[in-house]
Design a protein around this motif. Sequence first.
Motif, PDB file in Angstrom:
ATOM      1  N   VAL A  94      34.731  36.809  47.526  1.00 51.54           N
ATOM      2  CA  VAL A  94      34.759  37.049  46.048  1.00 51.54           C
ATOM      3  C   VAL A  94      36.237  36.978  45.685  1.00 51.54           C
ATOM      4  N   GLY A  95      36.505  36.388  44.365  1.00 54.82           N
ATOM      5  CA  GLY A  95      38.088  36.681  44.159  1.00 54.82           C
ATOM      6  C   GLY A  95      37.786  37.388  42.797  1.00 54.82           C
ATOM      7  N   TYR A  96      37.027  37.427  42.065  1.00 51.06           N
ATOM      8  CA  TYR A  96      36.961  38.227  40.864  1.00 51.06           C
ATOM      9  C   TYR A  96      35.452  38.886  40.787  1.00 51.06           C
ATOM     10  N   VAL A  97      35.361  40.109  40.185  1.00 55.38           N
ATOM     11  CA  VAL A  97      34.343  40.851  39.843  1.00 55.38           C
ATOM     12  C   VAL A  97      33.978  41.007  38.331  1.00 55.38           C
ATOM     13  N   TYR A  98      32.697  40.714  37.653  1.00 55.40           N
ATOM     14  CA  TYR A  98      32.663  40.801  36.248  1.00 55.40           C
ATOM     15  C   TYR A  98      31.672  41.721  35.871  1.00 55.40           C
ATOM     16  N   SER A  99      32.124  42.910  35.232  1.00 58.78           N
ATOM     17  CA  SER A  99      31.201  44.075  35.185  1.00 58.78           C
ATOM     18  C   SER A  99      31.210  44.508  33.629  1.00 58.78           C
ATOM     19  N   SER A 100      30.005  45.299  33.233  1.00 58.70           N
ATOM     20  CA  SER A 100      30.160  45.851  32.076  1.00 58.70           C
ATOM     21  C   SER A 100      30.352  47.253  32.305  1.00 58.70           C
ATOM     22  N   MET A 101      30.889  48.034  33.391  1.00 63.18           N
ATOM     23  CA  MET A 101      31.284  49.369  33.667  1.00 63.18           C
ATOM     24  C   MET A 101      32.629  49.258  34.459  1.00 63.18           C
ATOM     25  N   GLU A 102      33.369  50.348  34.193  1.00 62.86           N
ATOM     26  CA  GLU A 102      34.643  50.314  35.058  1.00 62.86           C
ATOM     27  C   GLU A 102      34.343  50.519  36.673  1.00 62.86           C
ATOM     28  N   ILE A 103      35.152  50.099  37.377  1.00 60.71           N
ATOM     29  CA  ILE A 103      34.963  50.148  38.702  1.00 60.71           C
ATOM     30  C   ILE A 103      36.370  50.593  39.362  1.00 60.71           C
ATOM     31  N   SER A 104      36.465  51.950  39.942  1.00 61.90           N
ATOM     32  CA  SER A 104      37.615  52.249  40.547  1.00 61.90           C
ATOM     33  C   SER A 104      37.666  52.411  42.042  1.00 61.90           C
ATOM     34  N   CYS A 105      38.155  51.230  42.415  1.00 61.88           N
ATOM     35  CA  CYS A 105      38.612  50.908  43.928  1.00 61.88           C
ATOM     36  C   CYS A 105      39.636  50.394  44.242  1.00 61.88           C
ATOM     37  N   SER A 106      40.293  50.903  45.130  1.00 61.68           N
ATOM     38  CA  SER A 106      41.890  50.452  45.399  1.00 61.68           C
ATOM     39  C   SER A 106      42.017  48.902  45.465  1.00 61.68           C
ATOM     40  N   PHE A 107      40.908  48.142  45.931  1.00 60.50           N
ATOM     41  CA  PHE A 107      41.259  46.803  46.089  1.00 60.50           C
ATOM     42  C   PHE A 107      40.867  46.004  44.942  1.00 60.50           C
ATOM     43  N   LEU A 108      40.396  46.654  43.970  1.00 61.33           N
ATOM     44  CA  LEU A 108      40.277  45.997  42.735  1.00 61.33           C
ATOM     45  C   LEU A 108      40.881  46.215  41.495  1.00 61.33           C
TER      46      LEU A 108
END
Length: 123
Positions: A94-108
């Motif tokens: 995966v190159g991108y994540v599309y989300s309707s919520m914030e995601i807090s991961c160091s690799f994103l």
Amino acid sequence: SFVFYHGFNYKVEGTEIYHLIDDSDYSALIFLKDLNEGTVLSKINPAGAVYAISGKEVVADVYFTGDEEMKKDVKDFFVIGCEDKSLILKKYSVGYVYSSMEISCSFLEKVYGKGGKFIYSVN
């Protein structure tokens, strides 16, 4: 005259207009269109519009007929911890994540965040 017995309010359950995305999604997907190539991981319903608007492939969408494990991984992604998220992202390149919520991961890395929609680049 009998044809219009119920007037114009006749509605059959399940025949309502179905919306995969809203205006905020559309704006985010237009932004995604201009990013470098990369497969997108998105929740199943909005993923149906990702390719049509951005031209980017998705891991799985609402019309997906392939491996059910992929669909399960996409659903799980949004409720599991960062370590497991990382494994899924690597598994499907995966190159991108599309989300309707914030995601807090160091690799994103957040590259878009407007109208409650977020696009993350996978590092």
